[in-house]
Design an enzyme around this catalytic site. Structure first.
Site, PDB file in Angstrom:
ATOM      1  N   ARG A   1      99.223  52.415 -21.836  1.00 33.12           N
ATOM      2  CA  ARG A   1     100.218  52.704 -22.872  1.00 33.12           C
ATOM      3  C   ARG A   1     100.725  51.436 -23.545  1.00 33.12           C
ATOM      4  NH1 ARG A   1     104.753  56.730 -21.126  1.00 33.12           N
ATOM      5  NH2 ARG A   1     102.963  58.135 -21.286  1.00 33.12           N
TER       6      ARG A   1
ATOM      7  N   CYS B   1      98.210  52.224 -43.217  1.00 35.48           N
ATOM      8  CA  CYS B   1      98.947  51.176 -42.514  1.00 35.48           C
ATOM      9  C   CYS B   1      99.007  49.857 -43.270  1.00 35.48           C
ATOM     10  CB  CYS B   1      98.337  50.959 -41.132  1.00 35.48           C
ATOM     11  SG  CYS B   1      98.384  52.422 -40.092  1.00 35.48           S
TER      12      CYS B   1
ATOM     13  N   LYS C   1     113.477  52.225 -32.654  1.00 32.12           N
ATOM     14  CA  LYS C   1     112.756  53.412 -32.216  1.00 32.12           C
ATOM     15  C   LYS C   1     113.155  54.606 -33.088  1.00 32.12           C
ATOM     16  CE  LYS C   1     112.660  52.047 -27.318  1.00 32.12           C
ATOM     17  NZ  LYS C   1     113.069  52.448 -25.945  1.00 32.12           N
TER      18      LYS C   1
ATOM     19  N   CYS D   1     110.696  52.626 -36.804  1.00 33.52           N
ATOM     20  CA  CYS D   1     111.319  52.740 -38.119  1.00 33.52           C
ATOM     21  C   CYS D   1     111.796  51.359 -38.567  1.00 33.52           C
ATOM     22  CB  CYS D   1     112.510  53.695 -38.068  1.00 33.52           C
ATOM     23  SG  CYS D   1     112.078  55.363 -37.514  1.00 33.52           S
TER      24      CYS D   1
END
Length: 395
Positions: free
Chosen positions: A210, A82, A17, A218
């Site tokens: 969600r 991406c 994260k 990362c």
């Protein structure tokens, strides 16, 4: 000149994260060192390097690779949204295949911020402006971040056109969690059920929760690609070959059809898939394992159809038949995919290469797809670019 190209080594660090990872240059350096060690070569053996990242200064690739060595070789920095990691791999593979070099490294990394993706330049029109303006015309909910409006908007279009249920997207997300639970490098390894996914905070009523969206992450990953002559001379492994690879960009239909499914890259994904099938002389029925771009659960279903795993409108049936996981026709995203493994933009395509290389080597541990011989990677970036790659087990 066209030569066989082999994946001699791969490296990847655990995805994390935002706020809990190494710096971007160290993530890239560690992944590169791991790929070199896996190949059994030194950085001095590498003749060209391609470094992929989206958020960073213009020579961030040099900063990362300078930790590995200072050999004077060309280092080319790559940004293709991406699909950046796969684009870096495409260039490295192309350099080897053409005979320009015998050994190249592709490394990807991303140091991301929490929350939705945002633009960092406010004094000029965004590169995605054409697609964003069309999204504004086709999709309401202007209060939501653009990526949600685009991909969830495409999912809503599929629901309206084909009757696809929200529960189907929840099943895809639950499947991702089951796969990621077996992957020690995934950021989220907790298993969730379809009911958990539907009960998650609602981002768009009846369209998206969600848990159906991938998290900002990362991480870093890398691959070493070599020619057959180089591999034989150095005694390197040649058990995974890049059998086919292509990059496609947007077609007129992306915009002219005024269809959100097309706006998020369906047609360039389909074109890329058709091109690599033709290059490799295979069809979707021949593929054993797939890593595809599931930035949203909705996009995974759309991609089933774009890759020819089923006809348009039949993605829900594929999910309900269990043909996207172990025991079905294909295992899609055994790594957990972007939804559970994470999506550090510059590293994602090379993380796919890492996973599929281990699948074809037979070293994927609990995630192993039994008897995998052909693998397909699909990595898409809006703006746009889609990279499709077929990897082949040769030994």
């Amino acid at each position: 000149m066209s030569r066989n190209v082999y994946v001699a080594g791969v490296g990847m660090i655990p995805f994390k994260k935002p706020g809990t990872s190494e710096t971007y240059d160290m993530m890239g350096a560690i992944a590169a060192r791991d790929a070199l060690a896996d190949a059994g070569i030194e950085y001095s053996d590498v003749q060209q390097a391609y470094a992929g990242y989206v958020y960073g200064d213009s020579t961030s690739g040099q900063k990362a690779l300078y930790h590995v060595g200072l050999s004077g070789i060309p280092i080319i920095n790559v940004n293709n949204n991406c699909s950046t990691g796969s684009s870096a791999l495409f260039l490295a593979r192309q350099a080897v295949q053409s005979g320009a070099v015998d050994c190249a490294i592709a490394v990807g990394f991303e140091f991301m911020q929490p929350g939705p993706l945002v633009g960092h330049w406010n004094d000029r029109e965004r590169a995605l402006e054409r697609a964003l303006k069309l999204t504004d015309e086709l999709v309401d909910r202007h209060d939501l971040p653009s990526a949600i409006r685009q991909f969830a908007g495409a999912g809503r279009a599929h629901m309206q056109k084909y009757g696809t249920k929200l529960e189907t997207f929840a099943k895809i997300r639950a499947k991702a969690s089951q796969h990621a639970a077996r992957n020690p490098l995934a950021v989220f390894r907790n298993i969730v059920t379809p009911e958990d996914v539907l009960a998650a905070p609602v981002l768009w009523e009846g369209v998206l929760t969600r848990l159906m969206a991938c998290p900002p992450t990362c991480g870093g990953a890398a691959a070493i690609v070599v020619s057959e002559e180089f591999a034989k001379k150095r005694g390197l492994r040649m058990d995974v070959k890049i059998a086919a690879q292509t990059i496609t960009t947007d077609l007129p239909s992306t915009f002219d059809t005024r269809d959100m499914i097309r706006v998020v890259g369906f047609d360039m994904s389909r074109l890329a898939a058709n091109q690599v099938y033709e290059q490799a002389g295979v069809g979707p029925q021949d593929i054993d394992v797939i890593e595809l771009h599931d930035c949203f659960a909705q996009n995974e279903l759309l991609t089933y159809e774009a890759l020819g795993l089923c006809a348009e409108g039949e993605g829900e049936k594929l999910v309900n038949d269990g043909d996207n996981t172990y025991g079905g026709k294909w295992v899609t995203n055994p790594s957990g995919g972007l939804l559970s493994k994470g999506h550090p933009l510059g590293a994602t395509g090379l993380a796919q290469c890492y996973e599929l290389t281990h699948q074809l080597r037979g070293t994927a541990d609990q995630r192993q797809v039994e008897g995998a011989k052909l693998a397909l990677a699909h990595n898409i970036g809006l703006g746009g670019a889609c990279v499709a790659t077929i990897y082949e087990k040769t030994a």
